[in-house]
Write a protein that holds these residues in place. Sequence first.
Motif, PDB file in Angstrom:
ATOM      1  N   LEU A  46       4.965  -2.383   5.152  1.00  0.00           N
ATOM      2  CA  LEU A  46       3.559  -2.610   4.823  1.00  0.00           C
ATOM      3  C   LEU A  46       2.661  -2.414   6.039  1.00  0.00           C
ATOM      4  O   LEU A  46       1.559  -1.866   5.923  1.00  0.00           O
ATOM      5  N   GLN A  47       3.111  -2.837   7.199  1.00  0.00           N
ATOM      6  CA  GLN A  47       2.330  -2.628   8.420  1.00  0.00           C
ATOM      7  C   GLN A  47       2.197  -1.140   8.730  1.00  0.00           C
ATOM      8  O   GLN A  47       1.141  -0.674   9.127  1.00  0.00           O
ATOM      9  N   ARG A  48       3.284  -0.399   8.554  1.00  0.00           N
ATOM     10  CA  ARG A  48       3.263   1.043   8.811  1.00  0.00           C
ATOM     11  C   ARG A  48       2.310   1.739   7.842  1.00  0.00           C
ATOM     12  O   ARG A  48       1.553   2.631   8.230  1.00  0.00           O
ATOM     13  N   LEU A  49       2.317   1.326   6.580  1.00  0.00           N
ATOM     14  CA  LEU A  49       1.421   1.932   5.595  1.00  0.00           C
ATOM     15  C   LEU A  49      -0.040   1.576   5.867  1.00  0.00           C
ATOM     16  O   LEU A  49      -0.933   2.390   5.629  1.00  0.00           O
ATOM     17  N   ALA A  50      -0.299   0.387   6.360  1.00  0.00           N
ATOM     18  CA  ALA A  50      -1.673  -0.034   6.666  1.00  0.00           C
ATOM     19  C   ALA A  50      -2.231   0.757   7.855  1.00  0.00           C
ATOM     20  O   ALA A  50      -3.442   1.024   7.917  1.00  0.00           O
ATOM     21  N   ARG A  51      -1.378   1.131   8.788  1.00  0.00           N
ATOM     22  CA  ARG A  51      -1.823   1.897   9.963  1.00  0.00           C
ATOM     23  C   ARG A  51      -1.970   3.371   9.668  1.00  0.00           C
ATOM     24  O   ARG A  51      -2.632   4.096  10.416  1.00  0.00           O
ATOM     25  N   ALA A  52      -1.329   3.851   8.608  1.00  0.00           N
ATOM     26  CA  ALA A  52      -1.354   5.284   8.295  1.00  0.00           C
ATOM     27  C   ALA A  52      -2.776   5.734   8.024  1.00  0.00           C
ATOM     28  O   ALA A  52      -3.543   5.044   7.368  1.00  0.00           O
ATOM     29  N   PRO A  53      -3.154   6.903   8.560  1.00  0.00           N
ATOM     30  CA  PRO A  53      -4.510   7.380   8.306  1.00  0.00           C
ATOM     31  C   PRO A  53      -4.720   7.692   6.834  1.00  0.00           C
ATOM     32  O   PRO A  53      -3.839   8.257   6.178  1.00  0.00           O
TER      33      PRO A  53
END
Length: 59
Positions: A46-53
């Motif tokens: 979820l953190q990785r998806l939130a940071r994704a442009p």
Amino acid sequence: KLRWRIEHDYREMKQALGLAHFEGRTWGGWHHHVTLVSVAHAFCTLQRLARAPKDAAPA
């Protein structure tokens, strides 16, 4: 593509999150360990998806 994603996630859980580090003897202990690793993996995803442009909305 799905098989690659599953293998990648499993490798990440083993190496980065410690899935393979359990050395206990009880079912309850193993279940607790796997549950915590799964929750940690979900959090990281979820953190990785939130940071994704985000893709720009079409005009």
